[in-house]
Design a protein around this motif. Structure first.
Motif, PDB file in Angstrom:
ATOM      1  N   THR A 115       0.838  -1.205   0.000  1.00 51.66           N
ATOM      2  CA  THR A 115       0.000   0.000   0.000  1.00 51.66           C
ATOM      3  C   THR A 115       0.868   1.248   0.000  1.00 51.66           C
ATOM      4  O   THR A 115       0.628   2.194  -0.758  1.00 51.66           O
ATOM      5  CB  THR A 115      -0.941   0.000   1.224  1.00 51.66           C
ATOM      6  N   MET A 116       1.915   1.265   0.834  1.00 47.51           N
ATOM      7  CA  MET A 116       2.813   2.410   0.877  1.00 47.51           C
ATOM      8  C   MET A 116       3.491   2.597  -0.475  1.00 47.51           C
ATOM      9  O   MET A 116       3.601   3.717  -0.983  1.00 47.51           O
ATOM     10  CB  MET A 116       3.862   2.250   1.978  1.00 47.51           C
ATOM     11  N   GLN A 117       3.917   1.506  -1.082  1.00 47.17           N
ATOM     12  CA  GLN A 117       4.570   1.582  -2.388  1.00 47.17           C
ATOM     13  C   GLN A 117       3.614   2.136  -3.437  1.00 47.17           C
ATOM     14  O   GLN A 117       3.982   3.014  -4.223  1.00 47.17           O
ATOM     15  CB  GLN A 117       5.069   0.205  -2.822  1.00 47.17           C
ATOM     16  N   ALA A 118       2.379   1.647  -3.459  1.00 45.43           N
ATOM     17  CA  ALA A 118       1.393   2.134  -4.430  1.00 45.43           C
ATOM     18  C   ALA A 118       1.111   3.620  -4.213  1.00 45.43           C
ATOM     19  O   ALA A 118       1.009   4.391  -5.174  1.00 45.43           O
ATOM     20  CB  ALA A 118       0.105   1.319  -4.321  1.00 45.43           C
ATOM     21  N   ASN A 119       0.982   4.031  -2.959  1.00 48.81           N
ATOM     22  CA  ASN A 119       0.752   5.447  -2.647  1.00 48.81           C
ATOM     23  C   ASN A 119       1.923   6.300  -3.117  1.00 48.81           C
ATOM     24  O   ASN A 119       1.732   7.383  -3.678  1.00 48.81           O
ATOM     25  CB  ASN A 119       0.524   5.647  -1.152  1.00 48.81           C
ATOM     26  N   ALA A 120       3.145   5.820  -2.888  1.00 46.72           N
ATOM     27  CA  ALA A 120       4.335   6.568  -3.304  1.00 46.72           C
ATOM     28  C   ALA A 120       4.404   6.658  -4.826  1.00 46.72           C
ATOM     29  O   ALA A 120       4.697   7.729  -5.376  1.00 46.72           O
ATOM     30  CB  ALA A 120       5.593   5.906  -2.750  1.00 46.72           C
ATOM     31  N   GLU A 121       4.134   5.563  -5.511  1.00 43.99           N
ATOM     32  CA  GLU A 121       4.194   5.573  -6.980  1.00 43.99           C
ATOM     33  C   GLU A 121       3.154   6.524  -7.561  1.00 43.99           C
ATOM     34  O   GLU A 121       3.436   7.249  -8.519  1.00 43.99           O
ATOM     35  CB  GLU A 121       4.004   4.158  -7.515  1.00 43.99           C
ATOM     36  N   ALA A 122       1.948   6.543  -6.974  1.00 41.05           N
ATOM     37  CA  ALA A 122       0.909   7.448  -7.455  1.00 41.05           C
ATOM     38  C   ALA A 122       1.322   8.909  -7.235  1.00 41.05           C
ATOM     39  O   ALA A 122       1.121   9.755  -8.118  1.00 41.05           O
ATOM     40  CB  ALA A 122      -0.418   7.153  -6.754  1.00 41.05           C
ATOM     41  N   ALA A 123       1.893   9.205  -6.080  1.00 37.20           N
ATOM     42  CA  ALA A 123       2.324  10.582  -5.790  1.00 37.20           C
ATOM     43  C   ALA A 123       3.447  11.006  -6.728  1.00 37.20           C
ATOM     44  O   ALA A 123       3.442  12.122  -7.259  1.00 37.20           O
ATOM     45  CB  ALA A 123       2.774  10.702  -4.335  1.00 37.20           C
ATOM     46  N   ILE A 124       4.396  10.128  -6.941  1.00 37.36           N
ATOM     47  CA  ILE A 124       5.524  10.453  -7.816  1.00 37.36           C
ATOM     48  C   ILE A 124       5.062  10.667  -9.249  1.00 37.36           C
ATOM     49  O   ILE A 124       5.550  11.555  -9.947  1.00 37.36           O
ATOM     50  CB  ILE A 124       6.603   9.361  -7.714  1.00 37.36           C
ATOM     51  N   ALA A 125       4.073   9.880  -9.682  1.00 40.20           N
ATOM     52  CA  ALA A 125       3.549  10.047 -11.037  1.00 40.20           C
ATOM     53  C   ALA A 125       2.970  11.442 -11.241  1.00 40.20           C
ATOM     54  O   ALA A 125       3.107  12.024 -12.317  1.00 40.20           O
ATOM     55  CB  ALA A 125       2.501   8.977 -11.326  1.00 40.20           C
ATOM     56  N   THR A 126       2.351  11.992 -10.200  1.00 37.61           N
ATOM     57  CA  THR A 126       1.786  13.336 -10.333  1.00 37.61           C
ATOM     58  C   THR A 126       2.858  14.416 -10.342  1.00 37.61           C
ATOM     59  O   THR A 126       2.605  15.535 -10.769  1.00 37.61           O
ATOM     60  CB  THR A 126       0.780  13.640  -9.195  1.00 37.61           C
ATOM     61  N   MET A 127       4.048  14.077  -9.866  1.00 36.11           N
ATOM     62  CA  MET A 127       5.140  15.059  -9.819  1.00 36.11           C
ATOM     63  C   MET A 127       6.023  14.993 -11.056  1.00 36.11           C
ATOM     64  O   MET A 127       6.914  15.817 -11.226  1.00 36.11           O
ATOM     65  CB  MET A 127       6.012  14.815  -8.584  1.00 36.11           C
TER      66      MET A 127
END
Length: 113
Positions: free
Chosen positions: A79-91
């Protein structure tokens, strides 16, 4: 967690290193003569924390606790990894946007034959 570890390492390097400037007044010269665009890693870390894409630790004990928790809980880690990947994609795309902004300050390109 990886971002938090990287942040801790960067802070350690900064606290244990000496910054040398050559020439000594380079900051004044750069700020006086050139437009500046600053990107703050801080914003990236804040976004990762906000979406729970990383976990902030303050000392070795909390680092060990976080690492053990994530190693022992596949669901929490994924879950943490998915959240991080989603946030990074927006950046993503910051470099392209920065180059576009910088190009406004450059003289026009000369036509090539």
């Amino acid at each position: 967690m990886g971002s938090t570890i990287a942040e801790s390492y960067i802070r350690l390097v900064f606290r244990t290193s000496r910054v040398l400037r050559d020439p000594p007044d380079i900051d004044a010269k750069l700020f006086a003569q050139h437009p500046q665009i600053f990107a703050m890693w801080h914003d990236s870390y804040q976004e990762l924390l906000r979406v729970k894409g990383c976990r902030q630790v303050s000392d070795s004990a909390s680092l060990a606790e976080a690492a053990l928790m994530l190693l022992g809980d596949d669901g929490a880690r994924m879950t943490m990894q998915a959240n991080a990947e989603a946030a990074i994609a927006t950046m993503s795309g910051a470099l392209d946007r920065t180059v576009l902004e910088l190009e406004r300050f450059l003289p026009p390109r000369e036509a090539t034959a």
